[in-house]
Motif scaffolding. Structure first.
Motif, PDB file in Angstrom:
ATOM      1  N   GLU A   1      53.738  15.286  10.185  1.00  0.00           N
ATOM      2  CA  GLU A   1      52.841  15.106  11.354  1.00  0.00           C
ATOM      3  C   GLU A   1      53.297  15.976  12.534  1.00  0.00           C
ATOM      4  O   GLU A   1      52.491  16.565  13.238  1.00  0.00           O
ATOM      5  N   ASP A   2      54.633  16.000  12.794  1.00  0.00           N
ATOM      6  CA  ASP A   2      55.060  16.762  13.975  1.00  0.00           C
ATOM      7  C   ASP A   2      55.790  18.046  13.619  1.00  0.00           C
ATOM      8  O   ASP A   2      56.579  18.550  14.384  1.00  0.00           O
TER       9      ASP A   2
ATOM     10  N   CYS B   1      66.994  21.039  14.848  1.00  0.00           N
ATOM     11  CA  CYS B   1      65.582  21.392  14.718  1.00  0.00           C
ATOM     12  C   CYS B   1      65.485  22.888  14.450  1.00  0.00           C
ATOM     13  O   CYS B   1      66.500  23.572  14.304  1.00  0.00           O
TER      14      CYS B   1
ATOM     15  N   ASN C   1      58.804  15.497   8.080  1.00  0.00           N
ATOM     16  CA  ASN C   1      57.941  14.904   9.111  1.00  0.00           C
ATOM     17  C   ASN C   1      56.692  15.757   9.296  1.00  0.00           C
ATOM     18  O   ASN C   1      56.550  16.462  10.287  1.00  0.00           O
TER      19      ASN C   1
ATOM     20  N   ASP D   1      58.275  20.692  22.653  1.00  0.00           N
ATOM     21  CA  ASP D   1      58.248  20.040  23.970  1.00  0.00           C
ATOM     22  C   ASP D   1      58.140  21.035  25.122  1.00  0.00           C
ATOM     23  O   ASP D   1      58.213  20.667  26.278  1.00  0.00           O
TER      24      ASP D   1
ATOM     25  N   ASN E   1      54.814  20.963  13.722  1.00  0.00           N
ATOM     26  CA  ASN E   1      54.542  22.038  14.679  1.00  0.00           C
ATOM     27  C   ASN E   1      54.754  21.605  16.132  1.00  0.00           C
ATOM     28  O   ASN E   1      54.373  22.320  17.051  1.00  0.00           O
ATOM     29  N   GLY E   2      55.331  20.410  16.301  1.00  0.00           N
ATOM     30  CA  GLY E   2      55.526  19.905  17.663  1.00  0.00           C
ATOM     31  C   GLY E   2      56.517  20.758  18.443  1.00  0.00           C
ATOM     32  O   GLY E   2      57.415  21.370  17.886  1.00  0.00           O
TER      33      GLY E   2
ATOM     34  N   ARG F   1      61.910  21.118  18.901  1.00  0.00           N
ATOM     35  CA  ARG F   1      60.758  21.306  18.016  1.00  0.00           C
ATOM     36  C   ARG F   1      60.631  20.153  17.038  1.00  0.00           C
ATOM     37  O   ARG F   1      61.624  19.548  16.620  1.00  0.00           O
ATOM     38  N   GLY F   2      59.386  19.901  16.654  1.00  0.00           N
ATOM     39  CA  GLY F   2      59.096  18.795  15.737  1.00  0.00           C
ATOM     40  C   GLY F   2      59.658  19.046  14.350  1.00  0.00           C
ATOM     41  O   GLY F   2      59.931  18.105  13.605  1.00  0.00           O
ATOM     42  N   ASP F   3      59.839  20.285  13.989  1.00  0.00           N
ATOM     43  CA  ASP F   3      60.440  20.614  12.699  1.00  0.00           C
ATOM     44  C   ASP F   3      61.946  20.375  12.799  1.00  0.00           C
ATOM     45  O   ASP F   3      62.683  21.206  13.308  1.00  0.00           O
ATOM     46  N   ARG F   4      62.370  19.234  12.266  1.00  0.00           N
ATOM     47  CA  ARG F   4      63.764  18.834  12.444  1.00  0.00           C
ATOM     48  C   ARG F   4      64.675  19.440  11.376  1.00  0.00           C
ATOM     49  O   ARG F   4      65.588  18.791  10.876  1.00  0.00           O
TER      50      ARG F   4
END
Lengths: 431, 517, 160
Positions: free
Chosen positions: B349-350, B226, B347, B355, B352-353, B360-363
């Motif tokens: 949708e995530d 990520c 991806n 936890d 900017n995710g 991080r959502g950016d894989r």
């Protein structure tokens, strides 16, 4: 001679309830205390020479003065987790004189300016819990707890908490952990409870008897309290005598009282006319005294320390010559093995190891080197852990082996006890 | 600043430094199991004993703060004796099953025993029996008999993940680590408990019984799972890579990494790799050396560009290094004048995710580096533009710097169906893919190297540039994107993959078969 | 794990009160476990820990740690009457261990297990603080002190 200061009214059933307690002078000392400055009370307690009655014997006034001078909330905790084998004085104090404890606690709380206290009672003492809980309700109703107690402007709330079966909760930081809703594992020091205790707030932990004694020190003054006892061991203390004596029970005597007189006069000597073999003078963790030593000992902190033992909680276990010391040591070591909280490696593993070695011996499977190994293992458990439980297991082990080595060696050599008890199967006793 | 003496060395430490930290700063060895720099002090293993001048009792170094002028040693006889006994207490109930234990070779007990122990055991009685082979969920297996109850793993789930799965149940020498009735330990950081376990109590389901650690080499790298860019060691041998473990970097990941990141080694290994250049289309592929293929396809693209760069599109994923991107932009944007450049976001949708810890959502490891270059070269395209252009049959060639790690591209097949509508597809990727092999367009597949096989720089989510060095080579015939681009541009490369003047060499080393590149 | 255990309405209300009674809500774990034990035939099942975890909003592992640390909580079923015979030093010197064995024999039950008729669990325990009245036993909440084997058997025979 017994000196009944704390226990003066223990024979009177009415002393247990608020009405009777007040009739016998109860809560008068609290009024007196409110006429003093908190610091004054601390000074009086310091001057009285009162030392903690729970086991460690730390000077109470000094403990109180370790509290930091700040505005953080602070807690007073009463340690009623009486668990040292042989000890049963706090139970009696709570069941016969709960208001005496409450009064002593409110005075102490006022001295250290604590607005909240808990009485932590060992889980097995359900009767003590009920009695104390009821007395606290009475004290609230009577205006001795709550807001603006007796018009003094001092607020104090008190509650009771039940343990659930763990010897280690008698260690003050173990008790704090337990009260916090955790396993009763002792906490690392520093920080000490006076600085960071219950919920990381300044906390004072005192034993039942210590807090009750505060009432009498304030009532009579430091000098009057000091009339009993010795220079370094001031006042009276309750001793729980059990074992092979004719009249076991709690005895309040001035510190410095000869152990011989306690056993042979107050307790009526040994049952069945047997001979004295040994005495454990301060609960099962105190190093054992031989009969000779016992006859010379006086019941005060310095004499017992000088003899290599300790006053501890004041539990005097009197052992007659029908007992096998290997057998008794197995009982003691099993206890510490069972009660080690398990966090520090030397204690967790050492208590188990000691128990296993003595079990081997007492079931007839001992090796020659085991006697020495017991001592070696015990020595290396001492002073290496967070709390004193490890030492508490090691000290009796060392003293039993050192003072009764012949019994241990005999057991290893012959595969049986040197003390022959009729129809007694040692291996079966320790299944 | 308090001054102190550690085993004869004078050092100055920050106020509040504990003795154990001072030992680390002084570079002095000190035995310990329960202490961990990123966890609270437990003070229970009692191994970090030190002697402080003027103090009768030995103290534990982890809970004692250095005071000015303290003289501290752990080389005195009383300390050595205490540590030796401390070791013995740790070992009396330990099963000593090193020959079948995965921790062997990196076990705290073995290490300290060699230093302080080397004695015969004195306990004759049977050892304490505890539970073995406890399944703690998808990642961890617990052997309670090996556990020394240092409580690191428990503190980790309490203090770091705050998930509280683990506890120590019962007391005394019956104490056992575990989860509530073996409920799974399934938070995204569970592998860290294995890393911090100083013994073989917690072992990895992914790694256990697969390799002996002393046969593995390790290489510093970063996790490409990520955009956080956790610092890691990748463990490998000649058969490939076997596991990834975090390496401390306070600026990035502290001491930890997430479980998802533990998988990054898996896409570097042969079974999932594209191992050769391929050209053709569905069911009809010719295998060719990657370098030769890159040159051929480069020539085609250059020719196509001459008749209209607007018929060429370049699609880029955030999976490559800054050096790769620089070469790519230099060739396509500057060299060929290609303007149809698109950022493939796997991806959206995530993207900017986060936890709250590391994941991080950016894989992708280098979205930031890519975006910076898109800006630098003035690329302002939208993905929809590409879709429109393809549907309108405006493109003749599409070059895709595709994913290294296919598993984080859930849209791979959808996107390939889109690309397949362009007559000529150039697919650059480390991984092999059935979907790519099913393309009907005229397709060139060029195998790429993975992060562990190349030098490069990655820019993490916070803009921190991290350099990695090549650790090992797994697919000898693969190229880095940078190399591929140089070859496509018609340049030659030397053995170190530096571009050479075009006339300098006639032989292409990349088709040379001897040894790894 | 689906939770099949539930406290009575009063029991749940008690736990909620305890959560607010002390300075920290964790302190309610011990009282809550006592309550569960009382309502669950003398022991605390895994299901009831899960139930408490939801009711108290505390992790199961924390409740389980407390449960397994303290000896007064039973983690397996017990007989209708839990007989705990002190076998620590003063009692051991006065026949506590023989008493425990005799009771096990008399009621045909192994140490720590439930008798066939479900009446008793008889366990050897550590010091209960009644050493002057050794040997002694605790039957449920009640201390029975100054026992002889015969007296103890008689007390237990009365219990149904």
């Amino acid at each position: 001679m017994e000196v009944k200061l704390l226990t003066e009214h223990y024979d009177k059933p009415e002393f247990k309830a608020l009405v009777g307690y007040k009739k016998l002078g109860g809560y008068d000392t609290l009024k007196k205390a409110f006429g003093m400055k908190p610091k004054e009370i601390i000074e009086i307690v310091k001057a009285s020479g009162l030392r903690g009655r729970g086991g460690a014997g730390f000077p109470t006034g000094m403990k109180w003065s370790f509290l930091p001078e700040n505005n953080e909330p602070r807690y007073l905790l009463c340690n009623a987790d009486e668990g040292e084998p042989g000890t049963f004085k706090d139970r009696m104090m709570m069941e016969r004189a709960p208001h005496q404890l409450i009064e002593g606690m409110v005075i102490s709380a006022y001295a250290v300016q604590s607005k909240k206290s808990y009485i932590y009672i060992r889980g097995e003492y359900t009767e003590s819990y009920r009695t104390v809980e009821k007395a606290i309700r009475e004290a609230y109703d009577g205006g001795f707890l709550g807001k603006n107690i007796l018009g003094s402007g001092f607020d104090h709330d008190m509650d009771v908490y039940s343990g659930a079966g763990a010897y280690i909760c008698g260690e003050e930081t173990g008790m704090i952990s337990s009260l916090e809703g955790l396993k009763g594992q002792p906490k690392l020091k520093p920080p000490f409870p006076a600085v960071k205790g219950y919920l990381r707030k300044p906390t004072i932990v005192n034993n039942v008897e210590t807090l009750a004694a505060v009432k009498y020190i304030i009532r009579d003054g430091a000098q009057a309290y000091r009339k009993n006892g010795t220079e370094k061991s001031a006042g009276t203390k309750l001793f729980s005598v059990s074992g092979n004596v004719v009249r076991p029970g709690n005895y309040e005597i001035p510190l410095g009282y000869p152990l011989k007189d306690l056993i042979f006069n107050l307790c009526g000597g040994l049952k069945h006319g047997r001979k004295l073999k040994a005495v454990i003078p301060g609960g099962s963790s105190a190093p054992v005294l031989t009969a000779d030593e016992a006859m010379r000992a006086t019941m005060d902190y310095e004499c017992l320390a000088q003899m290599g033992s300790m006053l501890g909680s004041g539990a005097v276990i009197v052992i007659d010559d029908s007992n096998c010391m290997v057998d008794l040591m197995k009982v003691i070591l099993h206890f510490y093995h069972h009660e080690s909280c398990g966090q520090c490696t030397p204690c967790r593993e050492g208590t188990g190891w000691l128990d296993k070695i003595v079990t081997s011996i007492v079931t007839g499977h001992g090796r020659l080197q085991d006697v020495q190994l017991l001592e070696k293992v015990a020595k290396n458990m001492m002073g290496r852990t967070i709390c004193a439980l490890s030492d508490a297991a090691a000290m009796p082990a060392i003293s039993f082996v050192t003072k009764f080595r012949d019994e241990f060696e005999f057991f290893v050599r012959e595969g049986r006890s040197k003390v022959k008890k009729e129809g007694y199967n040692y291996a079966q006793m320790h299944h | 600043m308090p001054k102190c003496t550690i085993n004869g060395k004078s050092i100055e430490v920050k106020p509040g430094t504990t003795i154990i930290q001072a030992f680390k700063e002084a570079g002095e060895e000190i035995a310990h199991y329960c202490w961990h720099p990123a966890l609270s002090v437990a003070g229970v293993c009692r191994l970090c004993m030190v002697q402080i001048e003027g103090q009768p009792k030995l103290q534990i170094a982890c809970n004692t703060v250095v005071a000015d002028n303290m003289v501290i040693t752990n080389k005195s006889e009383p300390v050595k004796d205490a540590v030796r006994w401390g070791m013995d207490f740790h070992l009396i109930n330990h099963p000593l099953d090193c020959p079948i234990c995965d921790q062997a070779g990196e076990c705290g007990l073995q290490e300290q025993y060699m230093r302080y122990g080397q004695y015969d055991p004195e306990m004759a009685e049977p050892k304490q029996k505890k539970h073995k082979v406890i399944d703690l969920g998808p990642t961890v297996v617990l052997d309670s008999e090996r556990c020394i109850l240092c409580s690191r793993c428990v503190r980790f789930t309490e203090e770091v993940t705050k998930t509280n799965e683990l506890g120590i149940f019962n007391r005394g020498d019956r104490s056992e680590i575990g989860t509530f009735h073996n409920k799974p330990l399934n938070n995204n950081y569970s592998y860290n408990t294995i890393d911090i376990c100083p013994v073989g109590a917690l072992t990895s389901k992914d790694f256990r019984f697969r390799q002996r650690v002393w046969y593995l080499k390790e290489a510093r790298s970063i996790c490409t799972g990520c955009s956080t860019g956790c610092n890691v060691n990748v463990y490998f041998n000649e058969e490939g890579t076997w596991r990834v473990k975090p390496v401390q970097n306070d600026k990035v990941n502290g001491y930890w990494m997430c479980d998802k990141g533990r998988d990054v080694y898996k896409f570097t290994n042969l079974p999932v790799r594209l191992t050769s250049g391929k050209t053709g289309s569905k069911d009809n592929w010719n295998l060719l050396e990657a370098g030769a293929l890159a040159k051929d396809v480069g020539a085609t693209i250059r020719a196509a560009a001459r008749s209209g760069a607007d018929k060429i599109a370049l699609v880029i994923t955030g999976q490559y290094s800054n050096e790769d991107y620089d070469a790519l932009f230099q060739f396509f944007s500057v060299g060929l004048g290609v303007q149809n450049i698109y950022h493939w976001i796997n991806n959206p949708e995530d993207m900017n995710g986060f936890d709250g810890l590391l994941f991080r959502g950016d894989r992708n490891p280098n979205t930031k580096g890519l975006v910076a270059r898109l800006e630098k070269y003035g690329v302002k395209t939208k993905w929809l533009d590409l879709e429109d252009k393809i549907k309108a049959h405006d493109l003749t060639h599409i070059v895709i710097a595709g994913p290294e790690n296919h598993s984080v591209f859930p849209d791979l097949e959808t996107k390939l169906r889109l690309f397949d509508q362009v007559p000529n597809v150039v697919w650059l990727s480390a991984g092999k893919s059935v979907a790519v092999d099913g393309l009907t367009a005229v397709t060139t597949q060029i195998p790429m190297k993975t992060f562990i096989e190349k030098d490069g720089t990655y820019t993490n989510y916070a803009g921190l540039e991290q350099k990695v060095k090549r650790g090992t080579t797994i697919v000898a015939g693969a190229l880095t994107l940078e190399e591929a681009v140089h070859l496509m541009s018609g340049e030659e490369l030397d053995m170190n993959m530096r571009p050479l003047p075009p006339k300098y060499l006639k032989t292409n080393f990349l088709v040379h078969k001897g040894g790894p590149l | 794990m689906t939770s099949t255990f539930q406290l009575s309405e009063e029991g749940a209300a008690f736990v909620k009160r305890e959560l607010n009674r002390y300075e920290d809500r964790h302190s309610a774990i011990i009282p809550a476990l006592y309550r569960v034990q009382k309502e669950n035939n003398g022991w605390v099942s895994p299901e009831s820990v899960t139930y408490l975890s939801h009711l108290m909003d505390l992790p199961e592992s924390e409740i389980e740690e407390v449960l397994r640390f303290y000896t007064m909580f039973n983690t397996k079923p017990v007989g209708r009457h839990h007989v705990q015979v002190c076998c620590n030093i003063s009692c051991a010197m006065n026949g506590g261990r023989e008493l425990a064995d005799r009771l096990c024999q008399e009621f045909d039950v192994h140490d720590g297990e439930i008798s066939g008729d479900g009446r008793f669990t008889i366990s050897r325990v550590e010091c209960l603080g009644a050493c002057d009245k050794a040997p002694m036993m605790q039957v449920n909440d009640t201390f029975c002190e100054g026992l002889t084997e015969e007296k103890a058997i008689e007390i237990l025979r009365e219990m149904k």
